[in-house]
Structure formats: C-alpha cells, structure tokens
Design an enzyme around this catalytic site. Sequence first.
Site, PDB file in Angstrom:
ATOM      1  CG  ASP A 413      -2.171   0.781   1.046  1.00 17.12           C
ATOM      2  OD1 ASP A 413      -2.302   1.473   0.014  1.00 17.12           O
ATOM      3  OD2 ASP A 413      -3.052   0.714   1.930  1.00 17.12           O
ATOM      4  CD  GLU A 416      -0.258   6.222  -3.155  1.00 16.06           C
ATOM      5  OE1 GLU A 416      -0.779   5.197  -3.617  1.00 16.06           O
ATOM      6  OE2 GLU A 416      -0.200   6.467  -1.926  1.00 16.06           O
ATOM      7  CG  ASP A 479      -8.540   4.243  -0.469  1.00 17.87           C
ATOM      8  OD1 ASP A 479      -8.332   3.037  -0.680  1.00 17.87           O
ATOM      9  OD2 ASP A 479      -7.902   4.906   0.369  1.00 17.87           O
TER      10      ASP A 479
END
Length: 664
Positions: A413, A416, A479
Amino acid sequence: MKFTDGFWLMREEYDASFPSDIREITQMDGRLVFYAPYKRIKSRGDTLNVGLLTVAAESYLDGVIRVNLRNFKGGKPQLKFPICEKQAGGEIEITGEGATLKSGALSLSVKKGEWGLNFSADGRKLVSSTGRETGVIRDRSAGATYMVGGLSLDVGELVYGLGERFGPLVKNGQSIDIRNEDGGTASEQSYKNIPFYYTSKGYGVFVNNTDTINFEVGSEKVETVQFSSAGQELEFFIIYGPTPKQIFARYTQLTGRAPLLPEWSYGLWLSTSFTTNYNEETVMSFVSEMERREIPLGVFHFDCFWMKEFEWTSLLWDRDAFPDAEGMLSRLHERGLRVCVWINSYIAQKSPLFDEGLAGGYFLKRADGDVWQWDMWQAGMALVDFTNPEAAAWFQSKLKALTDMGVDAFKTDFGERIPTDAVYFSGADASSMHNFYTYLYNKCVYELLAREKGEGEAVLFARSATAGSQAFPLHWGGDSTSTYVSMAETLRGGLSLSDSGFAYWSHDIGGFEDKSPAHVYKRWLQFGLLCTHSRLHGSSSYRVPWNYDEESCEVCRRFVAIKRKLTPYLMKCAREASQNGTPILRAMHFNYPSDDNCAYLDRQYMLGDDIIVAPIFGEDGEGKVYLPEGEWTDYFTRETVRGGAWRAKTCDFLTLPLFIRVGG
C-alpha cells in the site's frame, strides 16, 4: 502547465525561447545531432547573445525513435526510467538541405533553415513539432526554467493513456499532471501516473523523466499535445504501431513487461477490511461460512491491524489478536488458501523497526541530517530509503521472516506521499524521486517474493505505480466510495491504466468507503469477478456477501464459478501479455481502433480478444452493450447475434451483458 495568453502572447510572468532555425546537422555515435538557435540567423551578428537548443535523435528499437532536447548542458541530470538496451539499427542520411533518420517504418526528417521535427511512417505523415511548440520557458516570478515539447494533433485524433485517470477515457481537452498523489478515485489526482500516451493515429509517446510532467492535451493549444517539466532537458520516444498491440509491444519492450502470475491469484481474495475488529476466530468464521455457502476462496488478506496500532509498519503480528499466527497460517493453508498481508514502507516511531532503521541509516533524511518524519498516517513516521542497497536488503529480510512463516503475498500500500525536500542515500534529486519511489519500493518487495517463492509465484497487490511498474504486478484501483458513480469511475481508472501498459488490474468490490446498498454490492460483484483479479475489501465494514443479503451470496457464488471457468482463458491472455505487452482487461478501442463507435466507450470492456463485459451501473437493471462487427454469443442465453449494433436488456442480479466472440 499553461504558459500562453491566447495564440500570440505569453503570460505575463513567462519568457519563452523557441527554436526557429536549424543551423548545423551532424552524425555523432550513431545519433543524428543538430543545433537550433532561438531566433532565425540572418547574419553572423545574429549568432551572438542567443540561446541554442541541442537535439539528439536516434533509433532505439525498430519503429522507435528517441529524441533528447537540451538547453543548458550543465544543468542537473534528470532521473530517467530504466530502459531496455538499445538495439542496433536505424539509418541516417544527411544532405545539404537536411537529414532523415529511419527506424524500421518510422522516420524523422528535419530541414536546415527552419525548425521542425517531422515524423512519418509507411508513407504517411504521423506527427510533427513545428513553430512555437518546443523550447525553453523561464518563470521570472519563481526563478524556474521549464523545457517544453509539443506534438501536433490531427483532425479527429484521440489521445489515450497517461496512467490511471478517473475522468473521461479520451484525454483530449484535459490538463494532466504526472504526479502520484493519494487522492481517492473521485478526484483529478491519481495513484498511478504514467508519462505515456498513444493516439488513434497509430503511434505512442513516452516522456522519459521521473519528475512531474505537465500534459496539456489539446487544452492550451487545441492543435497540440504539450508536455513540460522543470529543468534543462526533455527526452521523449516516438513509438510507431500502427495498431495498439504493436505500440504496446514496443513500449513494454522499452519499459518492461508483466510476468506471469500464479493460478491461485485469479481466485477470489477476501479481506478483513481496514478498520474492522478481527482476530483468528473472526477470520476462520469467514472462511468457514464461505465454505458452507459453497463460495470458493483463493486468498485471505489481512489488512493493517494484523500489526499493533501506532506501529505500522512493524511487520510483526499483534500477538494479542493472533497469539498463534504461525499455526493460523498453517491452518489457512490446510484449507487450500493462500495468505496476503498488508504492508507499506513507512515506519512509525513506535515500531520496533524504527530504532534499527535509525541506527542503520535506512531512512530518508532532511537537509540538516535529521530523519525525515511527520505524523501523517502514523506518529513520527519515517520512510525507507530504497536507494540505499543496505536499507532495501534490511527491508527484504523482515519480509523474508514473514514468507518463512507462510505468508504468500504482500499488499504494498501507499508510496504516493513522498516528500520533495528529502535527502536520499544515492544523492538522487528529491523532486525526481517523488514518482519513482514506488518503482523502487515495489521492485524491492517483488524481487524478494520471486526469490523466495520462485518465478511465476510472486504477486503483489499494489496501489501506487509509475512507468515500468507493470513489471511488478498486480495493481488495484485505490479508495472508491460505495456508489454506482464510483463504480463507473473505478472502471475508467482501470481502462486508463490498461491504456498505459498494465496487464493486470483489480479493485475493491463493493467500494472502499462506507457500505453500499445491497443492489450496488451485487452489481459490483458481477463487475469485480469479471476482471483479471478480484478482491472483497472495504474500510469500516466487512465485505462478506451475507453482510448484505442472501441474494448477494447467490450472486457471489455464481460469478466466482464463472471466474473459475474463465481462469484458463485469463492465463492464456496473461501469456500474451508477458510476451507482447498486451493488457488483459482493455478498452474497446484497443481491439477495434477503426470502429468509431468504440472510441469513447468507458462503461464496457474486453477481457482478452474474445469476451465483452458491460457492467450495470443502475438500480433499474438496464444493461446496454455495443457489439462490434462479427458474431457474438450471449453467455447466459446462448443466443448468437450479429455485431455492429447496440443491444439492451433488463438483467436480474444473476446476469449482465456478457458476450463471447464466435470462434474465440
């Protein structure tokens, strides 16, 4: 980034220098090199007090030409993406009037006394850069310098790609920043930004710079795709097709192709979800209930709270919730399941790993030598510096302890929110590392899995990506909210990512945020189980089907069965992807570039060459699909119909428009 004030003027804060004259052309180390001053030279006096653009072009692969533009040669070197080795080939011809560089069917021609890069292929004009499209622009107010490139757009020419984008599939008219951000699926930001696009005219463009690239796709100059970046250098590749498959074969030959994934990865992945409460009893209850309802599972995923709170990432099991983690993994394996656990490369200050990383010098630093920390996501969080080989090896050693325990895959995950004021072990420029960080992060994890599990068994579930990340699969869409609107934007993001060279793709079935009504969940089940990879995952609620209604269990069971039947076909498509770079899930225009009806379609898609899927995005159950020319068989009714037309029907929750090409 927009620099102009209409057609004639620059905006007040900018000074621009555009080449207008090619003076000298030479051949140097197999490259065509020429020099273009920023004004027309009429006398020797004009050669004073004027800048000079240096252009070097070369055949890189057959049908691929690399162009490098430099203003000041002494500027800091740009960080570029890893590129395959250059293949010998190409022909250069220099005459008194100009020069031509040929690379297979693709050629670049230039003329002395005027500025222009003119690309042609198979006897037709392909794309060009002329006039005030390419040059150097200085921002007086910010003290910044930008290199700008511009390539022409023809009448009706459509642009695709540029990474995962949740807006319109066709990029014409859009301003796009190639900069990874954690912005969800409902914004202009994206987790996966790829400086590659291709057009309906049969060529692709790859800008080889890891820094932020600003694309104006017919949005500042409507006749031009403009791309710009801070610095003194700009490099891009023109990649000829003419078909999308041929473009992708060459682009992925440059940047990397997706490896094969294990057969078990195509099964249904079930997650604990993010902020839910769970322990081994919860996990085993889900597995048992799926078995009781005859819904086959392939992978069980443990999200963040398999570790203790405030300690992400510790890579250590929370022994209060999982006192016998080793035994639990063994018990899951005995039930035929593989196990995935959530990780990221951010190390909280409370994590037992923090002191090790601090002592080893494994974290990004600030200019004053302090470790770069903040409280976003986790308290006192630091970031692993993957430019340090010892740091990468240390991180891999922690992952190996988990694979030795029985973990089969990692959800990598984040990646960024990378600072642009950090100091790297390698000395790399922090701005250039912002997008590239995810490449090194996922490469590190993927290589550990390939080494420990063997080639063909390694699989990630990654969120962030950049050019070349397709070599470390697979990726999911980020998401989303739990609505039909978000379901549609999720599909657009997946299609745009596949238009950027990515073979595999997944997303959160049912949406990530909130909890959807049962009818949304059931339609999302259909969609999610007809993608290359399928995962049930949410934020604050479990995504098990009985948490919605009984019919959801029936829908899940039916579409898992369909997915299992399709798995050999998907694996065949994966072999094509690994050999040629062709994505498995793809937009309609990819297979049918000459069919104008397919050009804008973003609510249906193809799985390989033979299957069309049209998810249903409304409570009324109205399904609508466009079938290209040929004969197509309805998967559910077995009726065969002719293509070249739209089809519509009302579907219950056990069906949707799903068509198989006759002869496929």
